[in-house]
Design a protein around this motif. Structure first.
Motif, PDB file in Angstrom:
ATOM      1  N   VAL A   1       5.016   8.176   6.390  1.00  0.00           N
ATOM      2  CA  VAL A   1       5.883   6.922   6.909  1.00  0.00           C
ATOM      3  C   VAL A   1       4.847   5.737   7.301  1.00  0.00           C
ATOM      4  CG1 VAL A   1       7.445   6.182   8.577  1.00  0.00           C
ATOM      5  CG2 VAL A   1       7.726   8.332   7.072  1.00  0.00           C
ATOM      6  N   LEU A   2       3.714   6.353   8.362  1.00  0.00           N
ATOM      7  CA  LEU A   2       2.780   5.373   8.656  1.00  0.00           C
ATOM      8  C   LEU A   2       2.182   4.601   7.565  1.00  0.00           C
ATOM      9  CD1 LEU A   2       1.566   3.840  11.198  1.00  0.00           C
ATOM     10  CD2 LEU A   2       0.053   5.859  11.128  1.00  0.00           C
ATOM     11  N   THR A   3       1.627   5.448   6.458  1.00  0.00           N
ATOM     12  CA  THR A   3       0.989   4.711   5.546  1.00  0.00           C
ATOM     13  C   THR A   3       1.840   3.737   4.628  1.00  0.00           C
ATOM     14  OG1 THR A   3      -0.290   7.101   5.211  1.00  0.00           O
ATOM     15  CG2 THR A   3      -0.269   5.347   3.312  1.00  0.00           C
ATOM     16  N   VAL A   4       3.124   4.207   4.377  1.00  0.00           N
ATOM     17  CA  VAL A   4       3.770   3.347   3.679  1.00  0.00           C
ATOM     18  C   VAL A   4       4.123   2.131   4.152  1.00  0.00           C
ATOM     19  CG1 VAL A   4       6.140   3.055   2.471  1.00  0.00           C
ATOM     20  CG2 VAL A   4       4.736   4.999   2.150  1.00  0.00           C
ATOM     21  N   SER A   5       4.335   2.159   5.643  1.00  0.00           N
ATOM     22  CA  SER A   5       4.457   0.906   6.374  1.00  0.00           C
ATOM     23  C   SER A   5       3.243   0.001   6.460  1.00  0.00           C
ATOM     24  CB  SER A   5       4.761   1.478   7.805  1.00  0.00           C
ATOM     25  OG  SER A   5       6.122   2.377   7.828  1.00  0.00           O
ATOM     26  N   ILE A   6       2.103   0.505   6.558  1.00  0.00           N
ATOM     27  CA  ILE A   6       0.955  -0.150   6.693  1.00  0.00           C
ATOM     28  C   ILE A   6       0.780  -0.989   5.287  1.00  0.00           C
ATOM     29  CG2 ILE A   6      -1.357  -0.314   6.894  1.00  0.00           C
ATOM     30  CD1 ILE A   6      -1.122   1.795   9.168  1.00  0.00           C
ATOM     31  N   GLY A   7       1.221  -0.044   4.030  1.00  0.00           N
ATOM     32  CA  GLY A   7       0.884  -0.641   2.852  1.00  0.00           C
ATOM     33  C   GLY A   7       1.935  -1.924   2.458  1.00  0.00           C
ATOM     34  N   PHE A   8       3.050  -1.379   3.055  1.00  0.00           N
ATOM     35  CA  PHE A   8       4.277  -2.534   2.934  1.00  0.00           C
ATOM     36  C   PHE A   8       3.923  -3.874   3.706  1.00  0.00           C
ATOM     37  CE2 PHE A   8       7.995  -4.659   4.262  1.00  0.00           C
ATOM     38  CZ  PHE A   8       8.704  -4.848   3.327  1.00  0.00           C
ATOM     39  N   TYR A   9       3.259  -3.756   4.987  1.00  0.00           N
ATOM     40  CA  TYR A   9       2.845  -4.880   5.831  1.00  0.00           C
ATOM     41  C   TYR A   9       1.507  -5.404   5.034  1.00  0.00           C
ATOM     42  CZ  TYR A   9       0.646  -7.742   9.223  1.00  0.00           C
ATOM     43  OH  TYR A   9       0.230  -8.726   9.870  1.00  0.00           O
ATOM     44  N   ASN A  10       0.841  -4.885   4.444  1.00  0.00           N
ATOM     45  CA  ASN A  10      -0.308  -5.608   3.595  1.00  0.00           C
ATOM     46  C   ASN A  10       0.037  -6.381   2.461  1.00  0.00           C
ATOM     47  OD1 ASN A  10      -2.454  -4.668   5.389  1.00  0.00           O
ATOM     48  ND2 ASN A  10      -2.736  -2.708   4.424  1.00  0.00           N
ATOM     49  N   VAL A  11       1.040  -5.944   1.915  1.00  0.00           N
ATOM     50  CA  VAL A  11       1.445  -6.495   0.862  1.00  0.00           C
ATOM     51  C   VAL A  11       2.319  -7.712   1.031  1.00  0.00           C
ATOM     52  CG1 VAL A  11       3.069  -6.558  -1.437  1.00  0.00           C
ATOM     53  CG2 VAL A  11       1.720  -4.507  -0.909  1.00  0.00           C
ATOM     54  N   MET A  12       3.191  -7.702   2.036  1.00  0.00           N
ATOM     55  CA  MET A  12       3.952  -8.771   2.636  1.00  0.00           C
ATOM     56  C   MET A  12       3.065  -9.789   3.279  1.00  0.00           C
ATOM     57  SD  MET A  12       7.002  -8.354   1.491  1.00  0.00           S
ATOM     58  CE  MET A  12       7.620  -9.291   2.240  1.00  0.00           C
ATOM     59  N   ALA A  13       2.129  -9.410   3.982  1.00  0.00           N
ATOM     60  CA  ALA A  13       1.163 -10.325   4.772  1.00  0.00           C
ATOM     61  C   ALA A  13       0.532 -11.006   3.710  1.00  0.00           C
ATOM     62  CB  ALA A  13       0.337  -9.480   5.607  1.00  0.00           C
ATOM     63  N   ARG A  14       0.069 -10.375   2.717  1.00  0.00           N
ATOM     64  CA  ARG A  14      -0.798 -11.156   1.545  1.00  0.00           C
ATOM     65  C   ARG A  14       0.019 -12.183   1.184  1.00  0.00           C
ATOM     66  NH1 ARG A  14      -2.913  -7.026  -1.533  1.00  0.00           N
ATOM     67  NH2 ARG A  14      -1.154  -7.148  -2.955  1.00  0.00           N
ATOM     68  N   TYR A  15       1.303 -12.062   0.662  1.00  0.00           N
ATOM     69  CA  TYR A  15       2.180 -13.013  -0.067  1.00  0.00           C
ATOM     70  C   TYR A  15       2.433 -14.183   0.887  1.00  0.00           C
ATOM     71  CZ  TYR A  15       1.877 -10.388  -4.296  1.00  0.00           C
ATOM     72  OH  TYR A  15       1.527  -9.814  -5.413  1.00  0.00           O
ATOM     73  N   LEU A  16       2.978 -13.578   2.324  1.00  0.00           N
ATOM     74  CA  LEU A  16       3.261 -14.658   3.227  1.00  0.00           C
ATOM     75  C   LEU A  16       2.125 -15.531   3.734  1.00  0.00           C
ATOM     76  CD1 LEU A  16       5.738 -12.553   5.248  1.00  0.00           C
ATOM     77  CD2 LEU A  16       6.339 -14.609   3.925  1.00  0.00           C
ATOM     78  N   GLY A  17       1.106 -14.844   3.778  1.00  0.00           N
ATOM     79  CA  GLY A  17      -0.057 -15.479   4.197  1.00  0.00           C
ATOM     80  C   GLY A  17      -0.353 -16.830   3.079  1.00  0.00           C
ATOM     81  N   LYS A  18      -0.309 -16.478   1.899  1.00  0.00           N
ATOM     82  CA  LYS A  18      -0.611 -17.573   0.726  1.00  0.00           C
ATOM     83  C   LYS A  18       0.517 -18.708   0.837  1.00  0.00           C
ATOM     84  CE  LYS A  18      -2.740 -14.624  -2.824  1.00  0.00           C
ATOM     85  NZ  LYS A  18      -2.598 -13.957  -4.066  1.00  0.00           N
ATOM     86  N   ILE A  19       1.827 -18.396   1.298  1.00  0.00           N
ATOM     87  CA  ILE A  19       2.778 -19.310   1.485  1.00  0.00           C
ATOM     88  C   ILE A  19       2.476 -20.342   2.755  1.00  0.00           C
ATOM     89  CG2 ILE A  19       5.339 -19.505   1.994  1.00  0.00           C
ATOM     90  CD1 ILE A  19       5.578 -17.183   0.251  1.00  0.00           C
ATOM     91  N   VAL A  20       2.130 -19.626   3.598  1.00  0.00           N
ATOM     92  CA  VAL A  20       2.010 -20.360   5.055  1.00  0.00           C
ATOM     93  C   VAL A  20       0.496 -20.805   5.078  1.00  0.00           C
ATOM     94  CG1 VAL A  20       4.019 -19.456   6.309  1.00  0.00           C
ATOM     95  CG2 VAL A  20       1.716 -18.217   6.494  1.00  0.00           C
ATOM     96  N   GLY A  21      -0.200 -20.327   4.565  1.00  0.00           N
ATOM     97  CA  GLY A  21      -1.831 -20.747   4.568  1.00  0.00           C
ATOM     98  C   GLY A  21      -2.523 -20.225   5.546  1.00  0.00           C
ATOM     99  N   ILE A  22      -2.039 -18.869   6.272  1.00  0.00           N
ATOM    100  CA  ILE A  22      -2.843 -18.242   7.313  1.00  0.00           C
ATOM    101  C   ILE A  22      -3.116 -16.951   6.863  1.00  0.00           C
ATOM    102  CG2 ILE A  22      -2.560 -17.357   9.521  1.00  0.00           C
ATOM    103  CD1 ILE A  22      -0.665 -19.431  10.137  1.00  0.00           C
ATOM    104  N   LYS A  23      -4.265 -16.298   7.049  1.00  0.00           N
ATOM    105  CA  LYS A  23      -4.592 -15.028   6.731  1.00  0.00           C
ATOM    106  C   LYS A  23      -4.001 -14.065   7.801  1.00  0.00           C
ATOM    107  CE  LYS A  23      -8.175 -11.923   5.684  1.00  0.00           C
ATOM    108  NZ  LYS A  23      -9.838 -11.773   5.862  1.00  0.00           N
ATOM    109  N   LEU A  24      -2.701 -13.228   7.138  1.00  0.00           N
ATOM    110  CA  LEU A  24      -2.030 -12.228   8.052  1.00  0.00           C
ATOM    111  C   LEU A  24      -2.521 -10.938   8.086  1.00  0.00           C
ATOM    112  CD1 LEU A  24       1.589 -13.843   7.118  1.00  0.00           C
ATOM    113  CD2 LEU A  24       0.097 -14.393   9.205  1.00  0.00           C
TER     114      LEU A  24
END
Length: 198
Positions: free
Chosen positions: A27-50
């Motif tokens: 569960v922890l591995t999948v959660s961190i993986g999900f966060y990493n994917v979302m942070a990468r795409y959201l970071g591109k949109i907002v221009g901040i490294k998340l």
């Protein structure tokens, strides 16, 4: 034999508890993986490294730990891959002979050799120098990466847990070969999915 079976039971109970921990690591591995994917795409949109290299490496570390620590649980439940086109047609005693010999002649020595071979490299990763003194531990080459020593230590831990469960399995196979099937059933020990105690 009964005292050996008690030892086997202790190891099996520990492995089952380990399986519970592994469930939460998934569960922890999948959660961190999900966060990493979302942070990468959201970071591109907002221009901040998340996200960071530390979180990406943490995901990789957890994934590795799942496999290394999970080997013992997989062995206990007989979920390992088998080439069993002949094995499925064997009776319980024949299966026990094959499993006992395979465990004692191959799996247990493999674990022991693996621990022996990885011991010094793991110590070096923790900073052990050739003269016996201690230096700094090994760090990831990536910026903001994690230390390598803890994940390398999981090699020894994983092989050690697999060795313990191999010993437990060998005891149970020996019990079948010695005619202790009823004792195994009474104390609730399972050999694997492939050798069912009735």
């Amino acid at each position: 034999m009964r005292s050996l079976l008690k030892i086997s039971g202790i190891i099996d109970r520990f492995t089952e508890k380990l399986g519970f921990v592994i469930d939460w690591l998934v569960v922890l591995t999948v959660s961190i993986g999900f966060y990493n994917v979302m942070a990468r795409y959201l970071g591109k949109i907002v221009g901040i490294k998340l996200s960071s290299n530390a979180l990406i490496e943490l995901q990789w570390y957890l994934f590795s730990i799942l496999f290394l620590v999970g080997f013992a649980y997989i062995l206990k439940h007989g979920d390992n891959v088998r080439v069993d086109f002949l094995y499925t047609n064997f009776n319980q005693k024949q299966r026990a002979v094959i499993d006992f010999l395979g465990t004692v002649l191959f799996l247990i020595p493999f674990c022991a050799i693996g621990i022996w071979v990885t011991f010094n490299p793991v110590l070096q990763s923790w900073g052990r120098l050739p003269d016996g003194s201690w230096g700094t531990w090994e760090i990831s080459a990536d910026a903001n990466g994690l230390p390598r020593a803890p994940i390398k230590t999981m090699l020894i831990l994983g092989l050690g847990l697999l060795l313990l469960q191999s010993i437990s399995q060998a005891i149970k196979y020996l019990a079948i070969l010695s005619g202790y099937e009823q004792v195994l059933a009474q104390i609730g020990l399972e050999t694997s999915e492939h050798i069912n105690i009735e």
